[in-house]
Design an enzyme around this catalytic site. Structure first.
Site: not given
Ligand code: ADP
Ligand code: ASP
Ligand code: MG
Length: 912
Positions: A768, A772
Site C-alpha cells: 500500500d 503511494k
C-alpha cells in the site's frame, strides 16, 4: 332576404358548420355565410356537377364577402377599434375536454374587458387527427373512415356533455354535415391517391370550426351573448415562401369591418389557424398558427392586449420538456420572443410577434391550469430577470432538430463576387428554407443549415449549378453534414455585454460538445451554434445550466458505497443545502452502485434516505448502464463518477469515462499505481480535454498532499525528495512500538483497535505504501513501475503463506526478536524506527523502507495514526515543507474526496 335563396340552392352540399354562423344578435344571414358555403373545395372537385344541378355556378361558389353586396336592410355597425378590445387565444390543450371548455368559458365570462375576441384552437390532438385522415386517404388506407368516425365521436361526445336543446341539435346536425362532406372529399383523395395543399388545408381546419362553435354555444348557455367567427371570412393571406403566409392586412381589415357590421358583438369567438387566400380558397396559417391568428386579430382590432392561454406558466428559459430546471421569464422583448420562437420554442408561433409589434400591443402568455401564475409579458422592452450581468443579457435557449449543414468550399470562392448569391439562388430555386448561414471572412467556405428533408434537393441543385467550378477545382466540394441541430442563445442585451459567447462556448466545451458551425448576427439578439443531433439536449442543458442553474450543478455517480462511500454520502447529505445556498454548488447523486446492486434516480437521490431507498429500489448492478444513466439521462451537463472502491476493474474504465467527458474522482490507487503506460495515457487524455481527474485521497486521505505537490510543480519549484509516513496503520504501529510491548503485541492491539486491514499483512507487506510512493513519484515526473520500488516487507517470509489473519498473528511472535533488536539499536543511538516511503527524485527512484530518525526529527514526533510527508525542493531545501495530520479513516478519506468534488465545482466555475 337577399341571400336566403342562394343558400338554399346549394345547401345540401356545403351547408355545414363552416357555412352557417348562427347570428343570435341579428338573426340575419350575412354575406360571409355564403362565401364559405360556396368555396368548399368539395364543390370544386367533381361535386361541381351536383352543385350545378342545383343551379349554382361552379365559379360562383368561390364568391366571397367582398364580392357580395350587402343587403340594404342590414344595419351596419361600425367596428370600434382600440383598447376596449382584449384578445384571448386558447390553445388545443385549453379546450381539450368538455370540462376544460367550461373553464375557458368561465375565464371569458369573468374577463371584465369591455370587448373581447377569443381565438380558439382545435381540441388537442384534433389537428393531428385531421392531418392523419389526409395521410391515410392519400395512402389509400381505408382506415381513414374509422379515423373520421373517431373525429366525429370526439366532438359528438363533447357536445353532448356541454350543450342541450336547440344548440345541441343544431351543432350536431352541422357536425354530421361536415363529416359527410369530409367523407366525400377524403374518398376523392383516396381515389386520386393525392391531396392538394388546398384540399389539405380545407380538411385540417375543421377542428377550429367545431371548437369555436362549441365554445360560443357554451358561453351563450352561460348567459353571455356572443358570435362566432369563421376567420376564413375575414383573414386573407398570401403564401410567402416555404410553409409560410403573409396576412393582407388591408383586405382583412375591410372584411373584418364588413363581418362586424353584420355581427356586431362585444364577445366574438373566432377560429384560429384558418384563413382564405385572395382567391377565396381556404388555407391555414400553418401548424401552430392560432397564435398568429390571435396576433393578427390583435393588430386588426388595435387591441389593448393579446393573451395566449396555454398549458405552461409562460415562456421558459428553455423548453421545459428538455430542461426541467428552466425558469419562467417574466418579460421578453418582441425581438427576444421572436428569436426564441423562430429557433424552436413552440410555445409561440414564430410569426406571432410581427403583427402586434407595430402597434405596441403586448402579448401575455398564461397557463390555463395555473391562474395564479402571472405569465410572461412580451412587449417592446423587457425587464431584466436577474440583474447579475450575464444572466440578464441572456434570456433563453431554443433548439431546432432535423437539420443538415451544407458546406460549399473551395479556394476559388475567395473574392469572387456573386458566389454567395449563386449559392443561395440555387437554394431558393428548390424552395428550401435556409435557417442559418455562416461564412468565414476568408470566403473559403460558405456553410448553411437547411431542414434535413430539403438537403438532398439543395445538394443536387448546388452540384449542378457549380458543376464547372467543381470540375475545374475552383470549388473543392459541396458537402452535406446530416443529423445536426441548432442551439440558439437569445437575449437582447447580449450585444452590449462582453463575454456572453465566451460563456456559451466554454459551457459547451466543458460538456465536451463539439460545435460544427457558428453564427452571430450584427443585431446580436442571438448566438446560433450547430451541434450533432445527439448532443443537442446535452448542449442545451449545458448552456442553460451555465446561465441559469447554479453555475455548478454536478450529477454524481457513487461507485462503492462501502465504509468510505457511505461516509461520503452522509457528508454530502449534511452539506448539500449549505453548498447550494451559500456557494451555489448543486450536487446531485443520480446513482449509487455496489458490485451486486445499484440505485438510480432521475432527479437526484434523497440522501437522507439513501440506505432505505437502496433496499426498496435497488436493481442488479450494471456498471455500463449506471454510467449511461448518470451521464446521459438527465438535465445536468456535468457528470462526475466517484470511485470509492479499491478495485482495479473499476479503475480500468477511467480512460473511457474521461474520454466521454465524465469527470472522475477517486481514492482508489489502482489506476495511478497500475501499469505505467496506462497511467500516462490517462494523464495525457486528461490534459488534452476539459475533463478532470482528481485523486487527492489516494495519498494521505484528506491531507493536501497531491495538491501541494501540484502547487509546487506548477509554480516552477523543483522536487528533490519526498519522504513520508504514508500509512496510518504503520504510523500507529511504530508510534506504539516503544519497548513496552513486543512488535506482535502492538500489531495485535492495532488490529483490535480497528487500525489495520482485516488481515494486517496487507499493511505490513508495504504494498500500500509502495503504491503511494509510485503515485507521488509519477506526479513528480518519474517513469517508474510498481515493480521498480524495493519494498521492505514486515511480513516474515515464512508467514506469507499463513492461511488466515488469525494464524498469522499467532505465529508472528516467533519473529519478534529481529524487530526488537533493531528498535533497541536505534534507541541506543537516540533514534526511532519509522516505516517510510521515499521518492528520490534526484536519483529517479523510490523505496519503501524501515528507516531510523533522530528523536527530534519531525517523523519521530508523530502520534496516533498520523501521516507526515516532507517535501524537499529547491525552494524548501533547508527546511522541508511538511504536511502532517490524520491520514487514514473513513471520515478524513471521505472528506478528501469531498474536497476534490468541491475543487471540481470550482474548476467548473463555482464562485470562490
Ligand atoms: P398550445 O396548444 O397551447 O398552442 P403548444 O403545445 O403549441 O400549446 O405550446 C406550448 C408548449 O410549448 C408547452 O407545453 C411546452 O412544452 C412547449 N415549449 C417549448 N419551448 C418552450 C419554452 N421555451 N417555454 C414554454 N414552453 C415551451
Ligand atoms: N390546431 C392547429 C395546430 O394544431 C393550430 C394551433 O393549434 O395553433 O397546428
Ligand atoms: Mg401552439
Amino acid at each position: 332576404m337577399a341571400f336566403s335563396s342562394s343558400i338554399s340552392s346549394s345547401s345540401s352540399y356545403s351547408l355545414s358548420s363552416n357555412t352557417l354562423p348562427r347570428d343570435v344578435n341579428t338573426k340575419k344571414i350575412c354575406p360571409s355565410t355564403l362565401s364559405v358555403l360556396q368555396r368548399s373545395p368539395v364543390c370544386k372537385m367533381g361535386f361541381i356537377s351536383r352543385c350545378r344541378r342545383r343551379g349554382s355556378s361552379a365559379f360562383n361558389i368561390f364568391a366571397s364577402v367582398a364580392d357580395v353586396s350587402l343587403d340594404k336592410s342590414v344595419e351596419k355597425a361600425q367596428l370600434p377599434k382600440g383598447d376596449t378590445w382584449s384578445i384571448h387565444k386558447f390553445g388545443g390543450t385549453c379546450v381539450g375536454t368538455s370540462q376544460r371548455i367550461r373553464n375557458v368559458a368561465e375565464i371569458i365570462i369573468n374577463d371584465d374587458s369591455e370587448r373581447k375576441l377569443v381565438v380558439v384552437s382545435a381540441m388537442s390532438k384534433v389537428t393531428d387527427m385531421m392531418y392523419d385522415l389526409i395521410y391515410k386517404a392519400q395512402s389509400r388506407d381505408e382506415s381513414y373512415i374509422s379515423a373520421l368516425d373517431a373525429v366525429l365521436e370526439k366532438h359528438r361526445v363533447t357536445a353532448l356533455d356541454l350543450l342541450d336543446g336547440d344548440d345541441l341539435a343544431s351543432f350536431l346536425s352541422r357536425l354530421h354535415l361536415d363529416i359527410n362532406n369530409l367523407k366525400a372529399m377524403l374518398r376523392a383523395i383516396f381515389i386520386a391517391g393525392h391531396a392538394t395543399e388546398s384540399f389539405t388545408d380545407f380538411v385540417v381546419g375543421h377542428g377550429e370550426l367545431w371548437s369555436a362553435q362549441i365554445l360560443s354555444s357554451v358561453i351563450r348557455k352561460n348567459g353571455m351573448d356572443c358570435n362566432w367567427m369563421d376567420t376564413r371570412d375575414v383573414l386573407i393571406v398570401n403564401p410567402s415562401g416555404s410553409n409560410q403566409v403573409d396576412p393582407d392586412y388591408l383586405e382583412s381589415g375591410k372584411r373584418l369591418e364588413k363581418w362586424f357590421s353584420c355581427n356586431p358583438s362585444k364577445t366574438i369567438i373566432a377560429t384560429g389557424f384558418i384563413a382564405s387566400t385572395p382567391q377565396k380558397i381556404p388555407t391555414t396559417l400553418k401548424r401552430d398558427g392560432s397564435d398568429f391568428s390571435a396576433a393578427i386579430m390583435g393588430a386588426l382590432f388595435r387591441a389593448r392586449q393579446v393573451t395566449i392561454w396555454t398549458d405552461v406558466d409562460g415562456v421558459y428559459s428553455a423548453d421545459p420538456r428538455k430542461v426541467s430546471e428552466a425558469v419562467i421569464l417574466r418579460t421578453l422583448s418582441y425581438q427576444e420572443a421572436w428569436e426564441m420562437s423562430y429557433f424552436g420554442a413552440n410555445v409561440l408561433h414564430p410569426r406571432t410577434i410581427i403583427p402586434v409589434m407595430q402597434y405596441d400591443i403586448p402579448i401575455v402568455i398564461r397557463n390555463i391550469f395555473n391562474l395564479s401564475a402571472p405569465g410572461t409579458k412580451i412587449c417592446r422592452s423587457s425587464v431584466d430577470e436577474v440583474d447579475n450581468g450575464l444572466t440578464s443579457s441572456v434570456k433563453g435557449f431554443a433548439t431546432i432538430d432535423n437539420l443538415a449543414l451544407v458546406n460549399v468550399e473551395g479556394t476559388g470562392m475567395a473574392g469572387v463576387p456573386g458566389t454567395a448569391s449563386a449559392i443561395f439562388g440555387a437554394v431558393k430555386d428548390v424552395g428550401a428554407n435556409v435557417i442559418m448561414i455562416s461564412q468565414a471572412s476568408s470566403e473559403h467556405s460558405v456553410c448553411f443549415a437547411v431542414p434535413e428533408k430539403e438537403v438532398k434537393a439543395v445538394a443536387e441543385a448546388l452540384q449542378s449549378k457549380f458543376r464547372q467550378a467543381l470540375d475545374a477545382g475552383r470549388l473543392s466540394q459541396v458537402a452535406v453534414i446530416p443529423n445536426c441541430s441548432i442551439l440558439a442563445t437569445v437575449g437582447q442585451k447580449m450585444a452590449s455585454t462582453p463575454g456572453v459567447s465566451a460563456t456559451v462556448f466554454s459551457a459547451l466545451a466543458k460538456a465536451n460538445i463539439n460545435v460544427r458551425a457558428i453564427a452571430q448576427g450584427c443585431s446580436e439578439y442571438n448566438i446560433t451554434v450547430v451541434v450533432k443531433r445527439e448532443d443537442c439536449v446535452r448542449a442545451l442543458r449545458a448552456v442553460h445550466s451555465r446561465f441559469y442553474l447554479s453555475r455548478t450543478t454536478i450529477a454524481m455517480g457513487i461507485i462503492g458505497p462501502g465504509l468510505i462511500g457511505a461516509t461520503l454520502l452522509d457528508q454530502l447529505r449534511d452539506q448539500a443545502a449549505v453548498l447550494k445556498e451559500k456557494f451555489n454548488i448543486d450536487l446531485r447523486v443520480m446513482g449509487i452502485t455496489g458490485s451486486r446492486t445499484m440505485l438510480l434516480s432521475d432527479m437526484g437521490i434523497d440522501l437522507s434516505r439513501w440506505r432505505e431507498l437502496q433496499k426498496e429500489k435497488e436493481e442488479v448492478a450494471d456498471l455500463e448502464k449506471f454510467v449511461q444513466h448518470v451521464h446521459g439521462n438527465h438535465f445536468i451537463p456535468n457528470t462526475v463518477l466517484v470511485d470509492c472502491t479499491a478495485d482495479s476493474n473499476v479503475a480500468s474504465h477511467y480512460y473511457d469515462w474521461l474520454r466521454r467527458g465524465v469527470h472522475v474522482i477517486t481514492p482508489n490507487k489502482k489506476a495511478n499505481s497500475g501499469p505505467l503506460d496506462q497511467y500516462l495515457k490517462l494523464r495525457a487524455l486528461q490534459r488534452q480535454s476539459y475533463t478532470h481527474y482528481f485523486y487527492e485521497a489516494t495519498v494521505g486521505a484528506g491531507l493536501p498532499i497531491i495538491s501541494t505537490l501540484h502547487g509546487l510543480l506548477e509554480t516552477g519549484d523543483k522536487i528533490l525528495r519526498i519522504e513520508g509516513i504514508f500509512s496510518g496503520t504503520m504510523s500507529y504501529i511504530f508510534n506504539n512500538f516503544i519497548g513496552t510491548r513486543s512488535f506482535s503485541e502492538v500489531v495485535t492491539g492495532a488490529k483490535e483497535a480497528g487500525y489495520t486491514e482485516p488481515d494486517p499483512r496487507d499493511d505490513l507487506s508495504g504494498t500500500d505504501v509502495a503504491r503511494k510512493v509510485i503515485i507521488l513519484a509519477r506526479e513528480s515526473g518519474l517513469k517508474l513501475e510498481l515493480s521498480d520500488i524495493p519494498v521492505r516487507s514486515l511480513v516474515p517470509e515464512p508467514l506469507k503463506a499463513s492461511a488466515s489473519a488469525e494464524e498469522f498473528l499467532q505465529q508472528l511472535p516467533q519473529f519478534d526478536q529481529d524487530l526488537a533488536k533493531r528498535r533497541k539499536d536505534a534507541e541506543d543511538a537516540g533514534e526511532v524506527l519509522r516505516y517510510v516511503g521515499v521518492v528520490d527524485v534526484a536519483n529517479q527512484k523510490g523505496t519503501v523502507e524501515l528507516g531510523r530518525y533522530k528523536k527530534d526529527h519531525p517523523f519521530a514526533q508523530l502520534s496516533g495514526s498520523d501521516n507526515i510527508i516532507a517535501f524537499t525542493t529547491e525552494r524548501y531545501k533547508e527546511q522541508p515543507l511538511i504536511v502532517r495530520g490524520p491520514g487514514a479513516g473513513a471520515q478524513v478519506t471521505a472528506g478528501g474526496i469531498f474536497c476534490d468534488i468541491l475543487r471540481l465545482a470550482s474548476y467548473l466555475g463555482a464562485p470562490s
